[in-house]
Design a protein around this motif. Structure first.
Motif, PDB file in Angstrom:
ATOM      1  N   ALA A  83       0.841  -1.207   0.000  1.00 18.79           N
ATOM      2  CA  ALA A  83       0.000   0.000   0.000  1.00 18.79           C
ATOM      3  C   ALA A  83       0.872   1.252   0.000  1.00 18.79           C
ATOM      4  CB  ALA A  83      -0.915  -0.004   1.218  1.00 18.79           C
ATOM      5  N   THR A  84       2.002   1.173   0.699  1.00 19.48           N
ATOM      6  CA  THR A  84       2.927   2.316   0.759  1.00 19.48           C
ATOM      7  C   THR A  84       3.534   2.587  -0.616  1.00 19.48           C
ATOM      8  OG1 THR A  84       3.431   1.885   3.075  1.00 19.48           O
ATOM      9  CG2 THR A  84       5.063   3.145   1.839  1.00 19.48           C
ATOM     10  N   VAL A  85       3.987   1.541  -1.276  1.00 24.46           N
ATOM     11  CA  VAL A  85       4.580   1.695  -2.608  1.00 24.46           C
ATOM     12  C   VAL A  85       3.539   2.280  -3.567  1.00 24.46           C
ATOM     13  CG1 VAL A  85       5.491   0.435  -4.609  1.00 24.46           C
ATOM     14  CG2 VAL A  85       6.332  -0.101  -2.307  1.00 24.46           C
ATOM     15  N   ALA A  86       2.309   1.788  -3.471  1.00 22.15           N
ATOM     16  CA  ALA A  86       1.233   2.257  -4.362  1.00 22.15           C
ATOM     17  C   ALA A  86       0.935   3.741  -4.155  1.00 22.15           C
ATOM     18  CB  ALA A  86      -0.025   1.426  -4.133  1.00 22.15           C
ATOM     19  N   ALA A  87       1.195   4.242  -2.936  1.00 20.21           N
ATOM     20  CA  ALA A  87       0.885   5.650  -2.625  1.00 20.21           C
ATOM     21  C   ALA A  87       1.950   6.617  -3.153  1.00 20.21           C
ATOM     22  CB  ALA A  87       0.729   5.820  -1.119  1.00 20.21           C
ATOM     23  N   ARG A  88       3.062   6.087  -3.624  1.00 17.70           N
ATOM     24  CA  ARG A  88       4.143   6.864  -4.228  1.00 17.70           C
ATOM     25  C   ARG A  88       4.685   8.018  -3.367  1.00 17.70           C
ATOM     26  NH1 ARG A  88       5.014   4.293  -8.327  1.00 17.70           N
ATOM     27  NH2 ARG A  88       6.841   5.543  -8.776  1.00 17.70           N
ATOM     28  N   PRO A  89       5.111   7.724  -2.147  1.00 17.94           N
ATOM     29  CA  PRO A  89       5.740   8.773  -1.326  1.00 17.94           C
ATOM     30  C   PRO A  89       7.142   9.086  -1.833  1.00 17.94           C
ATOM     31  CG  PRO A  89       5.803   6.660  -0.192  1.00 17.94           C
ATOM     32  CD  PRO A  89       5.076   6.410  -1.488  1.00 17.94           C
ATOM     33  N   ALA A  90       7.670  10.245  -1.410  1.00 17.41           N
ATOM     34  CA  ALA A  90       9.037  10.615  -1.785  1.00 17.41           C
ATOM     35  C   ALA A  90      10.050   9.836  -0.954  1.00 17.41           C
ATOM     36  CB  ALA A  90       9.234  12.116  -1.576  1.00 17.41           C
ATOM     37  N   LEU A  91       9.670   9.503   0.274  1.00  8.64           N
ATOM     38  CA  LEU A  91      10.588   8.851   1.214  1.00  8.64           C
ATOM     39  C   LEU A  91       9.825   7.855   2.070  1.00  8.64           C
ATOM     40  CD1 LEU A  91      13.496   8.978   2.609  1.00  8.64           C
ATOM     41  CD2 LEU A  91      12.469  10.583   4.225  1.00  8.64           C
ATOM     42  N   VAL A  92      10.442   6.700   2.290  1.00 10.04           N
ATOM     43  CA  VAL A  92       9.862   5.716   3.216  1.00 10.04           C
ATOM     44  C   VAL A  92      10.926   5.369   4.243  1.00 10.04           C
ATOM     45  CG1 VAL A  92       9.060   3.326   3.460  1.00 10.04           C
ATOM     46  CG2 VAL A  92       8.193   4.740   1.599  1.00 10.04           C
ATOM     47  N   SER A  93      10.569   5.427   5.517  1.00 14.44           N
ATOM     48  CA  SER A  93      11.522   4.961   6.522  1.00 14.44           C
ATOM     49  C   SER A  93      11.131   3.564   6.966  1.00 14.44           C
ATOM     50  CB  SER A  93      11.574   5.911   7.728  1.00 14.44           C
ATOM     51  OG  SER A  93      10.335   5.971   8.389  1.00 14.44           O
ATOM     52  N   VAL A  94      12.166   2.741   7.142  1.00 20.16           N
ATOM     53  CA  VAL A  94      11.967   1.385   7.666  1.00 20.16           C
ATOM     54  C   VAL A  94      12.844   1.295   8.912  1.00 20.16           C
ATOM     55  CG1 VAL A  94      12.073  -1.081   7.180  1.00 20.16           C
ATOM     56  CG2 VAL A  94      11.613   0.520   5.313  1.00 20.16           C
ATOM     57  N   SER A  95      12.206   1.432  10.060  1.00 13.79           N
ATOM     58  CA  SER A  95      12.939   1.533  11.322  1.00 13.79           C
ATOM     59  C   SER A  95      12.629   0.352  12.217  1.00 13.79           C
ATOM     60  CB  SER A  95      12.553   2.830  12.036  1.00 13.79           C
ATOM     61  OG  SER A  95      12.868   3.943  11.236  1.00 13.79           O
ATOM     62  N   PHE A  96      13.388   0.228  13.313  1.00 12.43           N
ATOM     63  CA  PHE A  96      13.144  -0.791  14.327  1.00 12.43           C
ATOM     64  C   PHE A  96      13.225  -2.212  13.746  1.00 12.43           C
ATOM     65  CE2 PHE A  96      10.309   2.922  15.483  1.00 12.43           C
ATOM     66  CZ  PHE A  96      11.225   3.500  16.345  1.00 12.43           C
ATOM     67  N   GLY A  97      14.406  -2.517  13.218  1.00 13.94           N
ATOM     68  CA  GLY A  97      14.634  -3.835  12.632  1.00 13.94           C
ATOM     69  C   GLY A  97      15.472  -3.674  11.376  1.00 13.94           C
ATOM     70  N   ASP A  98      15.693  -4.767  10.669  1.00 17.68           N
ATOM     71  CA  ASP A  98      16.543  -4.748   9.472  1.00 17.68           C
ATOM     72  C   ASP A  98      15.782  -4.204   8.260  1.00 17.68           C
ATOM     73  OD1 ASP A  98      18.387  -5.147   7.518  1.00 17.68           O
ATOM     74  OD2 ASP A  98      18.433  -7.345   7.674  1.00 17.68           O
ATOM     75  N   PRO A  99      16.234  -3.050   7.722  1.00 16.45           N
ATOM     76  CA  PRO A  99      15.537  -2.523   6.538  1.00 16.45           C
ATOM     77  C   PRO A  99      15.857  -3.327   5.268  1.00 16.45           C
ATOM     78  CG  PRO A  99      17.424  -1.130   7.094  1.00 16.45           C
ATOM     79  CD  PRO A  99      17.361  -2.194   8.145  1.00 16.45           C
ATOM     80  N   GLY A 100      16.938  -4.156   5.335  1.00 15.53           N
ATOM     81  CA  GLY A 100      17.465  -4.860   4.163  1.00 15.53           C
ATOM     82  C   GLY A 100      16.424  -5.488   3.242  1.00 15.53           C
ATOM     83  N   PRO A 101      15.499  -6.299   3.781  1.00 14.74           N
ATOM     84  CA  PRO A 101      14.566  -6.998   2.902  1.00 14.74           C
ATOM     85  C   PRO A 101      13.616  -6.079   2.117  1.00 14.74           C
ATOM     86  CG  PRO A 101      14.580  -7.962   5.115  1.00 14.74           C
ATOM     87  CD  PRO A 101      15.373  -6.703   5.186  1.00 14.74           C
ATOM     88  N   TYR A 102      13.538  -4.814   2.467  1.00 13.79           N
ATOM     89  CA  TYR A 102      12.516  -3.937   1.876  1.00 13.79           C
ATOM     90  C   TYR A 102      13.084  -2.851   0.965  1.00 13.79           C
ATOM     91  CZ  TYR A 102      10.605  -6.379   5.798  1.00 13.79           C
ATOM     92  OH  TYR A 102      10.287  -7.388   6.675  1.00 13.79           O
ATOM     93  N   VAL A 103      14.388  -2.634   1.043  1.00 13.65           N
ATOM     94  CA  VAL A 103      14.990  -1.516   0.300  1.00 13.65           C
ATOM     95  C   VAL A 103      14.867  -1.718  -1.214  1.00 13.65           C
ATOM     96  CG1 VAL A 103      17.143  -0.258  -0.145  1.00 13.65           C
ATOM     97  CG2 VAL A 103      16.567  -0.934   2.190  1.00 13.65           C
ATOM     98  N   GLY A 104      15.111  -2.934  -1.688  1.00 12.98           N
ATOM     99  CA  GLY A 104      15.071  -3.202  -3.131  1.00 12.98           C
ATOM    100  C   GLY A 104      13.711  -2.853  -3.728  1.00 12.98           C
ATOM    101  N   THR A 105      12.654  -3.304  -3.083  1.00 17.46           N
ATOM    102  CA  THR A 105      11.280  -3.037  -3.571  1.00 17.46           C
ATOM    103  C   THR A 105      11.034  -1.536  -3.649  1.00 17.46           C
ATOM    104  OG1 THR A 105      10.534  -5.038  -2.466  1.00 17.46           O
ATOM    105  CG2 THR A 105       8.824  -3.438  -3.036  1.00 17.46           C
ATOM    106  N   LEU A 106      11.490  -0.813  -2.630  1.00 13.74           N
ATOM    107  CA  LEU A 106      11.251   0.641  -2.597  1.00 13.74           C
ATOM    108  C   LEU A 106      12.095   1.350  -3.662  1.00 13.74           C
ATOM    109  CD1 LEU A 106      11.086   0.853   1.278  1.00 13.74           C
ATOM    110  CD2 LEU A 106       9.208   1.445  -0.279  1.00 13.74           C
ATOM    111  N   HIS A 107      13.350   0.968  -3.771  1.00 12.77           N
ATOM    112  CA  HIS A 107      14.206   1.586  -4.794  1.00 12.77           C
ATOM    113  C   HIS A 107      13.678   1.287  -6.199  1.00 12.77           C
ATOM    114  CE1 HIS A 107      18.090   2.295  -2.206  1.00 12.77           C
ATOM    115  NE2 HIS A 107      17.150   3.189  -2.004  1.00 12.77           N
ATOM    116  N   ASP A 108      13.217   0.066  -6.419  1.00 10.58           N
ATOM    117  CA  ASP A 108      12.678  -0.293  -7.741  1.00 10.58           C
ATOM    118  C   ASP A 108      11.490   0.596  -8.107  1.00 10.58           C
ATOM    119  OD1 ASP A 108      14.569  -2.216  -7.984  1.00 10.58           O
ATOM    120  OD2 ASP A 108      13.229  -3.930  -7.585  1.00 10.58           O
ATOM    121  N   ALA A 109      10.781   1.065  -7.064  1.00 12.33           N
ATOM    122  CA  ALA A 109       9.623   1.940  -7.305  1.00 12.33           C
ATOM    123  C   ALA A 109      10.038   3.419  -7.331  1.00 12.33           C
ATOM    124  CB  ALA A 109       8.576   1.712  -6.220  1.00 12.33           C
ATOM    125  N   GLY A 110      11.349   3.665  -7.258  1.00  8.20           N
ATOM    126  CA  GLY A 110      11.842   5.052  -7.314  1.00  8.20           C
ATOM    127  C   GLY A 110      11.669   5.807  -6.008  1.00  8.20           C
TER     128      GLY A 110
END
Ligand SMILES: Cc1cc2nc3c(=O)[nH]c(=O)nc-3n(C[C@H](O)[C@H](O)[C@H](O)COP(=O)(O)O)c2cc1C
Length: 318
Positions: A83-110
């Motif tokens: 839902a976050t990717v679909a909303a097209r924000p300029a920035l997404v923070s992934v805190s409190f844990g390993d952001p690793g698994p999610y960075v690729g998906t977010l970068h791929d969406a620009g």
């Protein structure tokens, strides 16, 4: 005008990020921060739905906005990331844990990625994950946080990475903002200063309590999470205003884990907004938040006062 790598990267008028705060920062608060030239963020927690994310992210319209997610929640809730990717924000923070698994998906969406860091190990993990912006979050911060203070943490993080580092935790005045910018931060990430804004999702009673609270009134505790049986990892307690519940149970978490009556009381108190039993997360700068002011005005004033403080710096040099 204050220009930093953060303002350049996100085309901001001021290096102020409105911290994601689940239960407080929805689309209206984020929009009010962005209207002042900062970047407002929508806070998303495990009790939220994908529909909530879509609804809140639609509010800023053409204004830039960000979304704050929690890594430990995403493991079981891929719908929140989608839902976050679909909303097209300029920035997404992934805190409190390993952001690793999610960075690729977010970068791929620009989408650029930020992560709050509380330790040196967190910094190495965030850099390895290719996070774009690191947020040095000190334990003065309201809400869930680590155990190191903002200024020493910020200084150490700056020695470990060339990526933009934003300072979070205890920054509530232009002087404080100027101090961390002078120390090398690319911006500030402010939460507590926005807790008394009318655009927040928190109740008028909660806002009144924030305005009345002193800086000495907070407690860093796991008691509220234990009571609600939340799966918050132990290393991130939450800084909240001390109340009857925390005075009774802080330090007695092992016992609390088996007390279903106390647990029920907190869950019910959250529903009925009983502020003596429910958590009201706020940071050590809460004593500086004394008026109900629009988030746009808070960010404008912070920026103007920081500019004034920075202009005064050359006078310090002989
Ligand atoms: C009420 C409240 C809720 C918060 N919720 C979140 C959240 O959902 N996600 C997150 O990454 N950080 C959350 N935080 C932490 C903030 O992002 C930020 O680190 C903190 O507010 C900065 O310090 P300050 O409160 O001293 O300004 C929350 C903070 C508060 C006060």
């Amino acid at each position: 005008m204050i220009r930093t790598p953060l303002t350049r990267r996100f085309e901001l008028g001021t290096p102020v990020i409105g911290a994601p705060m689940a239960g407080v920062s929805g689309g209206a608060l984020a929009a009010a921060v962005s209207r002042a030239g900062g970047l407002g963020m929508v806070g998303v927690a495990g009790n939220h739905t994908a529909a909530f994310v879509a609804e809140q992210c639609a509010i800023p319209g053409r204004l830039p906005f960000g979304v704050g997610l929690m890594a430990w929640v995403l493991a079981d809730r891929p719908d929140l990331l989608a839902a976050t990717v679909a909303a097209r924000p300029a920035l997404v923070s992934v805190s409190f844990g390993d952001p690793g698994p999610y960075v690729g998906t977010l970068h791929d969406a620009g989408i650029a990625v930020a992560a709050q860091v509380n330790t040196v190990a967190d910094v190495h993990r965030a850099v390895a994950a290719d996070v774009d912006v690191l947020v040095a979050q000190g334990s003065e911060a309201g809400g869930h946080t680590g155990h190191r203070a903002t200024l020493p943490l910020l200084q150490e993080v700056l020695t470990l990475t060339d990526r933009p580092v934003v300072a979070a935790g205890g920054i509530a005045t232009g002087r404080g903002m100027a101090a961390v910018l002078a120390a090398g931060a690319a911006g500030v990430w402010v939460g507590t200063p926005l807790l008394a804004c009318p655009e927040g999702l928190n109740s008028p009673a909660a806002r009144a309590r924030v305005r009345a609270a002193a800086g000495e009134d907070t407690v860093l505790t796991r008691a509220f999470d234990v009571a609600q049986r939340l799966a918050w990892p132990e290393r991130w307690p939450g800084r909240a205003l001390a109340n009857e519940f925390s005075r009774t149970w802080h330090g007695r978490e092992a016992e609390l884990a088996h007390d279903d009556l106390a647990s029920q009381r907190v869950v019910e108190a959250r529903r009925s907004d009983d502020l003596e039993q429910a958590p009201l997360y706020a940071g050590e700068s809460v004593g500086l938040v004394t008026e109900e002011r629009s988030a746009t005005d808070v960010v404008r004033m912070l920026t103007e006062d920081a500019e004034r403080a920075l202009r005064a710096v050359p006078d310090l040099l002989a």
